[in-house]
Design a protein around this motif. Structure first.
Motif, mmCIF file in Angstrom:
data_model
loop_
_atom_site.group_PDB
_atom_site.id
_atom_site.type_symbol
_atom_site.label_atom_id
_atom_site.label_comp_id
_atom_site.label_asym_id
_atom_site.label_seq_id
_atom_site.Cartn_x
_atom_site.Cartn_y
_atom_site.Cartn_z
ATOM 1 N N ILE A 1 4.955 14.727 22.425
ATOM 2 C CA ILE A 1 4.020 13.696 22.892
ATOM 3 C C ILE A 1 4.048 12.501 21.952
ATOM 4 N N VAL A 2 3.978 12.744 20.660
ATOM 5 C CA VAL A 2 3.991 11.649 19.678
ATOM 6 C C VAL A 2 5.328 10.928 19.715
ATOM 7 N N ARG A 3 6.420 11.661 19.840
ATOM 8 C CA ARG A 3 7.754 11.053 19.910
ATOM 9 C C ARG A 3 7.849 10.111 21.116
ATOM 10 N N GLU A 4 7.388 10.582 22.280
ATOM 11 C CA GLU A 4 7.432 9.750 23.478
ATOM 12 C C GLU A 4 6.542 8.516 23.322
ATOM 13 N N ALA A 5 5.373 8.691 22.725
ATOM 14 C CA ALA A 5 4.474 7.556 22.503
ATOM 15 C C ALA A 5 5.126 6.516 21.595
ATOM 16 N N LEU A 6 5.800 6.965 20.557
ATOM 17 C CA LEU A 6 6.495 6.035 19.658
ATOM 18 C C LEU A 6 7.634 5.319 20.373
ATOM 19 N N GLN A 7 8.382 6.050 21.194
ATOM 20 C CA GLN A 7 9.478 5.419 21.930
ATOM 21 C C GLN A 7 8.940 4.336 22.855
ATOM 22 N N ARG A 8 7.835 4.613 23.533
ATOM 23 C CA ARG A 8 7.230 3.609 24.413
ATOM 24 C C ARG A 8 6.734 2.408 23.604
ATOM 25 N N TYR A 9 6.113 2.672 22.469
ATOM 26 C CA TYR A 9 5.621 1.590 21.616
ATOM 27 C C TYR A 9 6.778 0.695 21.166
ATOM 28 N N PHE A 10 7.855 1.310 20.698
ATOM 29 C CA PHE A 10 9.004 0.530 20.233
ATOM 30 C C PHE A 10 9.616 -0.279 21.371
ATOM 31 N N PHE A 11 9.705 0.304 22.572
ATOM 32 C CA PHE A 11 10.232 -0.423 23.726
ATOM 33 C C PHE A 11 9.359 -1.641 24.026
ATOM 34 N N GLN A 12 8.039 -1.445 24.072
ATOM 35 C CA GLN A 12 7.126 -2.552 24.352
ATOM 36 C C GLN A 12 7.197 -3.619 23.260
ATOM 37 N N HIS A 13 7.339 -3.183 22.026
ATOM 38 C CA HIS A 13 7.443 -4.126 20.913
ATOM 39 C C HIS A 13 8.711 -4.970 21.036
ATOM 40 N N GLU A 14 9.824 -4.324 21.342
ATOM 41 C CA GLU A 14 11.087 -5.052 21.496
ATOM 42 C C GLU A 14 11.024 -6.005 22.685
ATOM 43 N N LEU A 15 10.387 -5.569 23.771
ATOM 44 C CA LEU A 15 10.236 -6.424 24.944
ATOM 45 C C LEU A 15 9.391 -7.653 24.607
ATOM 46 N N ALA A 16 8.339 -7.474 23.832
ATOM 47 C CA ALA A 16 7.496 -8.604 23.432
ATOM 48 C C ALA A 16 8.290 -9.605 22.602
ATOM 49 N N ILE A 17 9.149 -9.120 21.738
ATOM 50 C CA ILE A 17 9.994 -10.015 20.931
ATOM 51 C C ILE A 17 10.938 -10.797 21.834
ATOM 52 N N ILE A 18 11.555 -10.111 22.773
ATOM 53 C CA ILE A 18 12.475 -10.782 23.706
ATOM 54 C C ILE A 18 11.732 -11.837 24.517
ATOM 55 N N ARG A 19 10.538 -11.496 24.978
ATOM 56 C CA ARG A 19 9.747 -12.457 25.757
ATOM 57 C C ARG A 19 9.411 -13.702 24.927
ATOM 58 N N ARG A 20 9.059 -13.512 23.658
ATOM 59 C CA ARG A 20 8.726 -14.668 22.806
ATOM 60 C C ARG A 20 9.914 -15.614 22.671
ATOM 61 N N VAL A 21 11.104 -15.052 22.655
ATOM 62 C CA VAL A 21 12.315 -15.869 22.532
ATOM 63 C C VAL A 21 12.691 -16.501 23.869
ATOM 64 N N MET A 22 12.592 -15.716 24.942
ATOM 65 C CA MET A 22 13.111 -16.158 26.228
ATOM 66 C C MET A 22 12.176 -17.066 27.020
ATOM 67 N N ILE A 23 10.878 -16.897 26.883
ATOM 68 C CA ILE A 23 9.955 -17.709 27.683
ATOM 69 C C ILE A 23 10.145 -19.205 27.426
ATOM 70 N N PRO A 24 10.222 -19.663 26.190
ATOM 71 C CA PRO A 24 10.460 -21.110 26.006
ATOM 72 C C PRO A 24 11.779 -21.572 26.621
ATOM 73 N N LYS A 25 12.798 -20.734 26.559
ATOM 74 C CA LYS A 25 14.089 -21.101 27.156
ATOM 75 C C LYS A 25 13.976 -21.183 28.672
ATOM 76 N N ALA A 26 13.251 -20.241 29.267
ATOM 77 C CA ALA A 26 13.055 -20.259 30.717
ATOM 78 C C ALA A 26 12.248 -21.491 31.125
ATOM 79 N N ARG A 27 11.184 -21.778 30.401
ATOM 80 C CA ARG A 27 10.340 -22.941 30.712
ATOM 81 C C ARG A 27 11.167 -24.237 30.648
ATOM 82 N N ALA A 28 12.058 -24.311 29.683
ATOM 83 C CA ALA A 28 12.903 -25.505 29.541
ATOM 84 C C ALA A 28 13.811 -25.699 30.745
ATOM 85 N N GLN A 29 14.069 -24.615 31.482
ATOM 86 C CA GLN A 29 14.911 -24.702 32.674
ATOM 87 C C GLN A 29 14.084 -24.696 33.955
#
Length: 73
Positions: A32-60
């Motif tokens: 259970i803890v392992r799965e929770a950590l995997q989900r947390y890391f996935f969401q964290h990485e997605l948030a980082i990608i969104r922070r980078v990509m949203i300004p690029k998308a808005r510019a287009q």
């Protein structure tokens, strides 16, 4: 895959919830803890990608899902 143990401390209520789910679903606490950590890391990485990509998308001029669909269709 090599595994390592990690000790964590949990508030009493969180530990009770973990134990209940573990028992109810016949899943050990580590899984259970392992799965929770995997989900947390996935969401964290997605948030980082969104922070980078949203300004690029808005510019287009990409603001919505419909904008994306229009471009890829």
């Amino acid at each position: 895959m090599m595994r390592e143990s990690v000790s964590i401390s949990l508030p009493h209520e969180l530990r009770k919830k973990l134990d209940k789910i573990s028992k109810d679903e016949s899943i050990n606490r580590s899984d259970i803890v392992r799965e929770a950590l995997q989900r947390y890391f996935f969401q964290h990485e997605l948030a980082i990608i969104r922070r980078v990509m949203i300004p690029k998308a808005r510019a287009q001029g990409i603001y919505t899902d419909e904008d994306v669909f229009r471009i890829v269709s």
